[in-house]
Design a protein around this motif. Structure first.
Motif, short mmCIF file in Angstrom:
data_model
loop_
_atom_site.label_atom_id
_atom_site.label_comp_id
_atom_site.label_asym_id
_atom_site.label_seq_id
_atom_site.Cartn_x
_atom_site.Cartn_y
_atom_site.Cartn_z
N ARG A 1 18.52 62.56 34.46
CA ARG A 1 16.29 62.57 34.55
C ARG A 1 16.02 61.68 35.59
O ARG A 1 15.11 61.76 35.57
CB ARG A 1 16.77 63.22 33.09
CG ARG A 1 16.82 61.84 32.18
CD ARG A 1 15.87 62.45 30.53
NE ARG A 1 15.32 63.17 30.52
CZ ARG A 1 13.97 63.30 30.36
NH1 ARG A 1 13.14 61.86 30.21
NH2 ARG A 1 13.14 64.30 30.12
N PHE B 1 6.03 73.14 36.70
CA PHE B 1 6.18 74.53 36.56
C PHE B 1 6.00 74.85 35.25
O PHE B 1 5.55 74.59 34.31
CB PHE B 1 7.51 74.60 36.17
CG PHE B 1 7.91 75.93 36.41
CD1 PHE B 1 8.42 76.80 37.61
CD2 PHE B 1 7.67 77.07 34.88
CE1 PHE B 1 8.68 78.17 37.78
CE2 PHE B 1 7.94 78.20 35.72
CZ PHE B 1 8.76 78.65 36.09
N VAL C 1 13.26 75.52 27.22
CA VAL C 1 13.30 75.49 28.66
C VAL C 1 12.70 74.24 29.34
O VAL C 1 13.18 73.68 30.20
CB VAL C 1 12.82 76.93 28.76
CG1 VAL C 1 12.14 76.67 30.22
CG2 VAL C 1 13.88 77.71 28.53
N ALA C 2 11.54 74.35 28.12
CA ALA C 2 10.47 72.48 28.56
C ALA C 2 11.33 71.97 28.98
O ALA C 2 11.56 70.64 29.46
CB ALA C 2 9.65 72.40 27.76
N MET D 1 13.74 70.99 32.01
CA MET D 1 12.79 71.05 33.28
C MET D 1 12.55 69.82 33.21
O MET D 1 11.94 69.09 34.35
CB MET D 1 11.83 72.12 33.26
CG MET D 1 12.20 73.55 33.12
SD MET D 1 10.15 74.78 33.06
CE MET D 1 10.69 75.85 34.32
N THR D 2 12.17 69.12 31.86
CA THR D 2 11.73 67.94 32.06
C THR D 2 12.80 66.80 32.85
O THR D 2 12.93 65.59 33.12
CB THR D 2 10.99 66.81 30.80
OG1 THR D 2 11.99 67.83 29.74
CG2 THR D 2 10.00 67.45 30.56
N ALA E 1 14.55 67.96 34.80
CA ALA E 1 14.85 67.43 36.07
C ALA E 1 13.71 67.53 36.72
O ALA E 1 13.67 67.73 38.77
CB ALA E 1 14.49 69.53 36.25
N LEU F 1 10.66 67.26 36.52
CA LEU F 1 9.14 68.67 36.18
C LEU F 1 7.85 67.57 35.25
O LEU F 1 8.12 67.76 33.72
CB LEU F 1 9.00 69.94 36.03
CG LEU F 1 10.75 70.34 37.17
CD1 LEU F 1 10.69 71.64 37.16
CD2 LEU F 1 9.79 70.32 38.62
N VAL G 1 5.63 69.84 33.06
CA VAL G 1 5.92 71.30 32.21
C VAL G 1 4.34 71.67 32.05
O VAL G 1 3.76 70.65 31.19
CB VAL G 1 6.88 71.32 31.64
CG1 VAL G 1 7.00 72.97 31.29
CG2 VAL G 1 7.89 70.73 32.54
#
Length: 633
Positions: free
Chosen positions: A454, A497, A529-530, A533-534, A536, A538, A540
């Motif tokens: 990450r 996102f 999902v969040a 995404m973190t 990755a 992002l 969120v």
């Protein structure tokens, strides 16, 4: 006439020492009395205390006075008053709480738990049974086997109590009729066999009259079995079997009085241990050997199941409260998914998917309970379909913990296989459970390490990952503010996102409704999902009603410290309903839309959100600027 012989103080002291020495080495039997309402549990325990001479003269005088005052049969003693200590119990003539009493005979010491008969207090009965070696299940000879008799028998068996006495009480009220006794025993045996109870001792008694309590009664010449107290004095305990099992000791605390000593204190759950034994610390799996066994009386050459000791290890390895020290060559299983029997003990029904605290041994972890596989009808043993469990319901469900924990099936070890569930918001104990086994998939699924983590993903985007979790009533303005925040961040070249509550229900969560359980699962999935995404890198942004604090806290726990930013879009219900841009409040008010937050389903406002937005005081644009200013100083 001979003069009386008086003992010197020294001789009296010797007698006292001899008595205490003999008393100290007596075995201890813990047992419970259980059954339906008014089966005579408290009376039976009072009779045992009375007959074992465990009542002082002033207590006896008070008991006789109370018996006259409450109007018992004739002027005889009401033995139940010895145990029913709560004023509410005496007023109603029932047992509410679990009452523990100690008494002793020449052969053994006893701790007896008088447990409630009412169904609403089943949770108290489970508490009393959790540490018992034997259960006395009472049946009123006039009523026979009742639903609560079956419920308590099933729980007793599930809780691992194998010594069972079936006491058919109040035989004096049926004329000591053998046919009545035989019919009840046959009825109970048929039920007991169906739930796996292989053996029990049945005896006809009268707690009030004292028949077959301390000695066989002349009123039941047809009964050839033991009286109750002699049976309790001689029944074999399984403490020796605990010592024969592999060594297990949950660590209660790390004993570090100075820099020269570091020991691990706990109660040995099973087995025995000696200096030089090779041990393993779970869940880490690190091994060492026992250097010393320290107790209050000094160093020991051996310690066995049931003893509390401090163990020091030959190597400096990580070991802390909640971990388990075990025999190196016979380790426990370690897993994070289990099948278990769950006894629900709270008036608020279980919410599948909600995170509860799970306490097992000396360890407390976060856990979720899935939808029950089935609920058990205690009368027929039928497996019933169930979406949840309510007060006193018994079911089987899968449980997932937030990390792998060492455990043993409850049938093998009550200390390492039994657990309680605690509500994270109220700290109420809501359930008790018994682990059956680890799910096979828990052993087959492993975390796959990747080369790019990450930090790398966030570094490529030149930003710190975060989750802006916007919560509030329908119509509060969450989606409007979230959309503006994302556009402003995009102009700042931030990678974002937006996860919107309505949008995810078109795909990811299209199978979920709006019951409490479905709302919990909805938020759990969005949280997972969040989190991805973190990972990755992002930022969120979410816009969900997310009405329950427990689920918002669950998502917070998934994230890295400081990455979860709770944004409370604080709009009064009247204002949100006045907007009603989707017409949902009107449907809810008319009854056409069920489980709508703010109308017939609760909203739990955040206690201390990172950001609070009062939409009655500022515009959505101003709200977005305030949020971004706190996110990116």
């Amino acid at each position: 006439m001979t003069d009386p012989v008086y003992k010197t103080d020294a001789l009296i002291a010797q007698d006292i020492d001899a008595y205490l020495e003999a008393h100290q080495h007596k075995t201890m039997l813990r047992f419970i009395t259980c059954g339906s309402v008014d089966d005579g549990k408290s009376t039976l325990i009072g009779r045992l205390l009375y007959d074992s001479k465990m009542i002082f003269e002033d207590q006896l005088a008070a008991l006789e006075a109370d018996s006259k005052r409450v109007g018992t049969q004739g002027q005889e003693i009401d033995f139940a008053l010895l145990v029913d200590g709560l004023a509410a119990e005496r007023e109603q003539g029932i047992t509410i709480d679990v009452a523990y009493r100690f008494f002793a005979t020449e052969k053994r010491k006893f701790i007896v738990a008088d447990t409630p008969g009412h169904e609403q207090y089943t949770r108290n009965m489970v508490t009393g049974a959790s540490t018992a070696d034997l259960a006395v299940i009472l049946i009123d000879a006039r009523k026979g086997v009742l639903t609560q008799t079956r419920r308590h028998s099933y729980l007793v068996h599930q809780l691992g109590i194998r010594n069972i006495v079936l006491a058919v009480n109040k035989m004096d009220l049926v004329g000591y009729d053998q046919a009545t006794f035989d019919a009840i025993v046959a009825d109970y045996r048929a039920f007991a066999t169906s739930i796996g109870i292989e053996d029990f001792v049945a005896m006809p008694i009268s707690g009030f009259k004292g028949d077959n309590i301390t000695a066989l009664s002349e009123n039941t010449p047809w009964y050839a079995g033991p009286a109750l107290l002699p049976h309790l004095e001689t029944v074999e305990l399984d403490a020796t079997s605990d010592q024969a099992r592999p060594f297990r000791m949950p660590v209660q605390w790390v004993n570090r009085p100075n820099l020269d000593f570091r020991g691990f204190a706990g109660l040995i759950a099973s087995g025995s241990v000696r200096p030089g034994d090779e041990v393993r610390v779970l869940p880490s799996g690190k091994t060492s050997t026992v250097a010393r066994i320290v107790s209050l009386g000094g160093d020991r050459d051996e310690a066995v199941a049931g003893e509390s000791v401090t163990i020091t290890l030959a190597d400096e390895i990580d070991c802390s409260r909640g971990q388990v020290i075990v025999a190196a060559k016979e380790p426990l299983e370690v897993a994070d998914q289990f099948e278990a029997t769950v006894v629900w003990m709270d008036e608020t029904e279980m919410v599948p998917g909600r995170a509860y605290w799970l306490k097992i041994g000396t360890q407390t972890v976060s856990a979720t309970v899935q939808h029950p596989k089935f609920q058990i009808n205690v009368n027929t043993m039928e497996h019933l379909a169930a979406k949840t469990l309510d007060l006193n319901a018994i079911g089987v469900a899968n449980i997932t913990t937030d990390r792998a924990i060492p455990f043993a099936p409850y049938a093998e070890n009550r200390d390492l296989g039994g657990f309680i569930l605690i509500d994270k918001m109220t700290n109420h104990t809501v359930a008790a459970g018994m682990i059956h086994f680890a799910l096979r998939r828990a052993q087959n699924i492993h975390w796959q390490a990747t080369d790019l983590g990450r930090d790398h993903h966030a570094g490529m985007k030149n930003q710190k990952p975060a989750v802006l979790w916007m919560t509030g009533l329908s119509g509060s303005g969450k989606s409007t503010v979230a959309n503006i925040v994302e556009k402003k961040l995009a102009r700042m070249n931030r990678h974002t996102f937006l996860l919107d509550g309505d949008n995810v229900r078109h795909g990811l969560n299209k199978d979920l409704g709006f019951t409490d359980a479905d709302r919990v699962e909805n938020i759990r999935r969005v949280g997972e999902v969040a989190k991805l995404m973190t990972d990755a890198g992002l930022i969120v942004i979410t816009a969900f009603i997310s009405p329950f604090r427990a689920e918002r806290d669950m998502v917070r726990a998934m994230m890295q410290p400081g990455e979860f930013v709770e944004v409370f879009i604080d709009t009064p219900l009247s204002v949100a309903e006045g907007r009603d841009v989707k017409g949902l409040y009107a449907k809810a008010r008319s009854g056409a839309l069920k489980n709508f937050t703010g109308i017939d389903s609760p909203y739990e406002a955040p206690d201390s959100p990172e950001i609070r937005i009062d939409t009655t005081q500022i515009t959505p644009e101003e709200a977005a600027d305030l949020i971004i200013a706190k996110l990116i100083p």
